[in-house]
Design a protein around this motif. Sequence first.
Motif, PDB file in Angstrom:
ATOM      1  N   THR A 254       0.816  -1.213   0.000  1.00 19.22           N
ATOM      2  CA  THR A 254       0.000   0.000   0.000  1.00 19.22           C
ATOM      3  C   THR A 254       0.851   1.265   0.000  1.00 19.22           C
ATOM      4  N   TYR A 255       1.892   1.281   0.843  1.00 23.06           N
ATOM      5  CA  TYR A 255       2.650   2.512   1.053  1.00 23.06           C
ATOM      6  C   TYR A 255       4.105   2.436   0.607  1.00 23.06           C
ATOM      7  N   GLY A 256       4.585   1.231   0.337  1.00 24.50           N
ATOM      8  CA  GLY A 256       5.951   1.097  -0.136  1.00 24.50           C
ATOM      9  C   GLY A 256       7.002   1.359   0.914  1.00 24.50           C
ATOM     10  N   GLU A 257       6.628   1.350   2.189  1.00 22.54           N
ATOM     11  CA  GLU A 257       7.592   1.619   3.262  1.00 22.54           C
ATOM     12  C   GLU A 257       8.332   0.336   3.634  1.00 22.54           C
ATOM     13  N   ASP A 258       9.652   0.424   3.727  1.00 25.93           N
ATOM     14  CA  ASP A 258      10.464  -0.708   4.166  1.00 25.93           C
ATOM     15  C   ASP A 258      10.474  -0.736   5.690  1.00 25.93           C
ATOM     16  N   ILE A 259       9.687  -1.614   6.275  1.00 23.38           N
ATOM     17  CA  ILE A 259       9.584  -1.660   7.740  1.00 23.38           C
ATOM     18  C   ILE A 259      10.406  -2.789   8.337  1.00 23.38           C
ATOM     19  N   GLN A 260      11.157  -3.502   7.505  1.00 27.69           N
ATOM     20  CA  GLN A 260      11.907  -4.643   8.008  1.00 27.69           C
ATOM     21  C   GLN A 260      13.165  -4.212   8.757  1.00 27.69           C
ATOM     22  N   ILE A 261      13.640  -2.976   8.503  1.00 26.61           N
ATOM     23  CA  ILE A 261      14.953  -2.577   9.008  1.00 26.61           C
ATOM     24  C   ILE A 261      14.864  -1.731  10.268  1.00 26.61           C
ATOM     25  N   VAL A 262      14.085  -0.667  10.229  1.00 31.11           N
ATOM     26  CA  VAL A 262      14.086   0.307  11.320  1.00 31.11           C
ATOM     27  C   VAL A 262      13.012  -0.020  12.338  1.00 31.11           C
ATOM     28  N   ASP A 263      13.418  -0.120  13.592  1.00 31.63           N
ATOM     29  CA  ASP A 263      12.517  -0.549  14.652  1.00 31.63           C
ATOM     30  C   ASP A 263      11.385   0.446  14.897  1.00 31.63           C
ATOM     31  N   TYR A 264      11.686   1.764  14.789  1.00 30.32           N
ATOM     32  CA  TYR A 264      10.643   2.739  15.094  1.00 30.32           C
ATOM     33  C   TYR A 264       9.497   2.656  14.097  1.00 30.32           C
ATOM     34  N   LYS A 265       9.777   2.198  12.872  1.00 25.18           N
ATOM     35  CA  LYS A 265       8.707   2.046  11.889  1.00 25.18           C
ATOM     36  C   LYS A 265       7.755   0.922  12.296  1.00 25.18           C
ATOM     37  N   LYS A 266       8.314  -0.145  12.859  1.00 25.38           N
ATOM     38  CA  LYS A 266       7.462  -1.225  13.353  1.00 25.38           C
ATOM     39  C   LYS A 266       6.587  -0.726  14.505  1.00 25.38           C
ATOM     40  N   ARG A 267       7.185   0.094  15.367  1.00 22.67           N
ATOM     41  CA  ARG A 267       6.399   0.663  16.470  1.00 22.67           C
ATOM     42  C   ARG A 267       5.306   1.581  15.933  1.00 22.67           C
ATOM     43  N   ALA A 268       5.641   2.364  14.915  1.00 21.39           N
ATOM     44  CA  ALA A 268       4.654   3.275  14.338  1.00 21.39           C
ATOM     45  C   ALA A 268       3.466   2.500  13.784  1.00 21.39           C
ATOM     46  N   ILE A 269       3.741   1.393  13.104  1.00 23.10           N
ATOM     47  CA  ILE A 269       2.652   0.569  12.573  1.00 23.10           C
ATOM     48  C   ILE A 269       1.872  -0.069  13.715  1.00 23.10           C
ATOM     49  N   LYS A 270       2.586  -0.531  14.724  1.00 25.71           N
ATOM     50  CA  LYS A 270       1.931  -1.138  15.881  1.00 25.71           C
ATOM     51  C   LYS A 270       0.911  -0.195  16.491  1.00 25.71           C
ATOM     52  N   TYR A 271       1.325   1.042  16.731  1.00 27.49           N
ATOM     53  CA  TYR A 271       0.424   1.972  17.403  1.00 27.49           C
ATOM     54  C   TYR A 271      -0.637   2.537  16.462  1.00 27.49           C
ATOM     55  N   SER A 272      -0.370   2.526  15.164  1.00 29.02           N
ATOM     56  CA  SER A 272      -1.422   2.932  14.228  1.00 29.02           C
ATOM     57  C   SER A 272      -2.535   1.890  14.224  1.00 29.02           C
ATOM     58  N   LEU A 273      -2.164   0.615  14.347  1.00 33.36           N
ATOM     59  CA  LEU A 273      -3.172  -0.445  14.410  1.00 33.36           C
ATOM     60  C   LEU A 273      -3.972  -0.369  15.711  1.00 33.36           C
ATOM     61  N   ILE A 274      -3.275  -0.082  16.811  1.00 32.05           N
ATOM     62  CA  ILE A 274      -3.972   0.074  18.093  1.00 32.05           C
ATOM     63  C   ILE A 274      -4.910   1.273  18.028  1.00 32.05           C
ATOM     64  N   ALA A 275      -4.450   2.362  17.407  1.00 30.62           N
ATOM     65  CA  ALA A 275      -5.284   3.559  17.278  1.00 30.62           C
ATOM     66  C   ALA A 275      -6.539   3.269  16.458  1.00 30.62           C
ATOM     67  N   ARG A 276      -6.394   2.456  15.436  1.00 25.69           N
ATOM     68  CA  ARG A 276      -7.565   2.066  14.644  1.00 25.69           C
ATOM     69  C   ARG A 276      -8.524   1.217  15.464  1.00 25.69           C
TER      70      ARG A 276
ATOM     71  N   ALA B  97      -0.990   8.650   7.776  1.00 25.15           N
ATOM     72  CA  ALA B  97      -0.741   9.955   8.385  1.00 25.15           C
ATOM     73  C   ALA B  97      -0.277   9.766   9.829  1.00 25.15           C
ATOM     74  N   TYR B  98      -0.910   8.837  10.560  1.00 27.02           N
ATOM     75  CA  TYR B  98      -0.496   8.517  11.932  1.00 27.02           C
ATOM     76  C   TYR B  98       0.954   8.015  11.912  1.00 27.02           C
ATOM     77  N   PHE B  99       1.263   7.129  10.979  1.00 25.01           N
ATOM     78  CA  PHE B  99       2.601   6.549  10.860  1.00 25.01           C
ATOM     79  C   PHE B  99       3.662   7.636  10.680  1.00 25.01           C
ATOM     80  N   LEU B 100       3.393   8.596   9.793  1.00 22.38           N
ATOM     81  CA  LEU B 100       4.347   9.677   9.555  1.00 22.38           C
ATOM     82  C   LEU B 100       4.469  10.597  10.766  1.00 22.38           C
ATOM     83  N   LEU B 101       3.340  10.869  11.432  1.00 16.71           N
ATOM     84  CA  LEU B 101       3.367  11.738  12.610  1.00 16.71           C
ATOM     85  C   LEU B 101       4.145  11.082  13.740  1.00 16.71           C
ATOM     86  N   TYR B 102       3.946   9.785  13.920  1.00 16.06           N
ATOM     87  CA  TYR B 102       4.713   9.056  14.932  1.00 16.06           C
ATOM     88  C   TYR B 102       6.208   9.184  14.651  1.00 16.06           C
TER      89      TYR B 102
END
Length: 277
Positions: free
Chosen positions: A27-49, A61-66
């Motif tokens: 969907t977004y083309g973001e490489d989340i396999q490498i950077v830990d904070y990106k995994k956290r951003a996705i984690k909390y975006s899912l919780i927020a949903r 938008a939540y992911f980028l703001l995080y």
Amino acid sequence: MNESRQNTGRGRPRILSEKEIKRWQDTYGEDIQIVDYKKRAIKYSLIARECGLISKDEEFAYFLLYGSVNSRINNTKHGDEYYRRVPCEWTIPEETVEQIIKCKPEMWLEWKRLTAIYLEKGRPRGLRPSIDRTDETEGYTLANIAALSQHDNTKRATAQPHFLIKMYDSRNPESSRTFRKYDTKREALEAIGLSQTESDSGNYYEADGCVYLLQSSALTHGEKELIQKEDDDDKEKTYRGSILIATLELGDGRIATISKEFTYTQSAVIIKEPIEE
């Protein structure tokens, strides 16, 4: 979304399924396999949903703001000397993101608008939304932030009027201590052939046989203070000066001066308005 729900499992990123990772990348083309904070951003975006704070359309938008909040927290704690001087009241990214969404709806709306443009234009770095301090003399607080694209954020930071103050000219010492005002910091730097230098640091900069101070208009007019250096900075440069204490007339007609030498690490020139009689 309450605090206990937010902090659950904060020590380790939520385990993301292969399906979630693939959906995000497709969907977004973001490489989340490498950077830990990106995994956290996705984690909390899912919780927020899940908690109804955001919709699925708002998750990126939540992911980028995080990521932007997380960057500000880390930079002000562990970044270079400039960022470490900037106060930041935030400590936990997901809590700050939630506060922004709930307490600053206009900023959140603008952040979503910038995110949509960023995606629509193919995700160029200059269009990525970023957090801007509305008053650069203050730190990162909810009351002092707004949403700007990275391009506009950088442009705003360099668009303030600046003074270039010539403190010494080796080719013509008599012409030293002159100054000129420029509309932007960039123009002031280009005038002496420098690409990027911190203003309001109190440091001298050498260019083409001359020594300069680079100051914002606010500092030059006494509206703000010099950027304070770290007390334990062993690498800071020390300058030497002297103050005239007295003059003595010698018996042979010569004049002797008595001066007091001192050392300093920062310098500034303050231009005061004329005092009306």
